[in-house]
Design a protein around this motif. Sequence first.
Motif, PDB file in Angstrom:
ATOM      1  N   ASN A   1       0.801  -1.323   0.012  1.00 15.61           N
ATOM      2  CA  ASN A   1       0.009   0.271  -0.089  1.00 15.61           C
ATOM      3  C   ASN A   1       0.930   1.238  -0.257  1.00 15.61           C
ATOM      4  O   ASN A   1       0.454   2.397  -0.497  1.00 15.61           O
ATOM      5  N   GLY A   2       2.145   1.291   0.536  1.00 18.85           N
ATOM      6  CA  GLY A   2       2.949   2.251   0.485  1.00 18.85           C
ATOM      7  C   GLY A   2       3.383   2.481  -1.247  1.00 18.85           C
ATOM      8  O   GLY A   2       3.428   3.780  -1.522  1.00 18.85           O
ATOM      9  N   TRP A   3       3.477   1.384  -1.640  1.00 20.80           N
ATOM     10  CA  TRP A   3       3.884   1.631  -3.106  1.00 20.80           C
ATOM     11  C   TRP A   3       2.906   2.383  -3.934  1.00 20.80           C
ATOM     12  O   TRP A   3       2.956   3.226  -4.659  1.00 20.80           O
ATOM     13  N   VAL A   4       1.575   2.033  -3.494  1.00 13.87           N
ATOM     14  CA  VAL A   4       0.219   2.759  -4.105  1.00 13.87           C
ATOM     15  C   VAL A   4       0.277   4.231  -3.787  1.00 13.87           C
ATOM     16  O   VAL A   4       0.102   4.970  -4.633  1.00 13.87           O
ATOM     17  N   PHE A   5       0.419   4.291  -2.523  1.00 10.19           N
ATOM     18  CA  PHE A   5       0.167   5.891  -2.041  1.00 10.19           C
ATOM     19  C   PHE A   5       1.265   6.568  -2.519  1.00 10.19           C
ATOM     20  O   PHE A   5       1.005   7.931  -2.754  1.00 10.19           O
ATOM     21  N   ALA A   6       2.600   6.170  -2.655  1.00 10.76           N
ATOM     22  CA  ALA A   6       3.547   7.117  -3.072  1.00 10.76           C
ATOM     23  C   ALA A   6       3.361   7.216  -4.755  1.00 10.76           C
ATOM     24  O   ALA A   6       3.646   8.567  -5.244  1.00 10.76           O
TER      25      ALA A   6
END
Length: 370
Positions: free
Chosen positions: A225-230
Amino acid sequence: MKIFKIFMVAAIFTIATLSQAQDIKPTDVKKVMEKVADWQIKHFHDLYSGHTKPHHPLNWTNGALYVGLVKWAAMADDDKYYKWLKEIGEKYEWKLHRRKYHADDHTVGQLYVELYRKYNDEKMIEPTKEQFNFIMLHPPQTSLQWKSPYHQSRWNWCDALFMSPPVWAKLYNITGEQKYLDFMMDEFKATTDFLFDKEESLYYRDEGYIGKLENNTKMFWSRGNGWVFAGLTNIMNELNPQSKEYKYFLKIYKKMANKLLEIQTPDGHWSMSLLGQVYYPTPETSGSSFYIYGLAWGINKGLLNKETYGLAVQKGWNAMVDYVSKEGMLGYVQPIGAAPGKAWADKTEVYGTGAFLSAGSEVYKLYGGE
């Protein structure tokens, strides 16, 4: 006696909160970013995640490093970081990595566009444009279902939304050609319709995790989800805020931001399994750094209320800095994987450094850095 106990609990809570909410000075942010960047360049070929040889310089792991490192290069007091990054592009003739369709192998394209913006040299982006033009002329017809034939020719795992879509958005921005944006929008929407949990406002890593429970809890991988948010942040940076495309991403971004605020741990990081803090108490810095990056960016852009989200960024950044060794290594970076797992204080990975540097670039602005 009961009143005294209540007072003591309140006092302890206040002290803990104050310790996590230490003031952040932009000079200190810049200093720790430089230390982490220098350590990582010096240890660029170190081995982690069980690998027996270093990651290829064009591999997605390093691509994520470059996304953060080029932000630091723009802040640094000299051009040595730009020079180091430029030498990588020149060595590999500005080509993307091996697989034509695979999102991971597009990641380095984000660096190439940023170097093009600095040096205005068309050869830095020509191979990427040529490859993406081919993809648009021969679009993948594969299913988003996991493990279907050639399935990763499309963005059917949430990590992909960081790797490839920002490159398409950057090409659209610098060329003005709508075709890049249209292709990206179609594929991003397909992935989101497939993997986004509307109830939790989070993304499953891939089809294999949809409906899967661990300890009776839905499994949402923090770094995924960090990949997505960034990725959302990097895409929106390239779009007109008045456009319908920007508003599409903003809606997802705000839903995720609200959820992230709700589930941040008391220590300032985010749990490796976002809804399973009690089962994954170990800090994890790559996913957490991406969240800090996106949240700080949102405050800086006036999209998020500083009074509401500022403390989360402050607590998060102070926690990340605490996990940087005196030499400059960012610890507690989860090894390569696809699900919650383990992390250690003395182990790192290049993508964690990239996430940390991205976070620092926005935290620096948030606290008055120019």
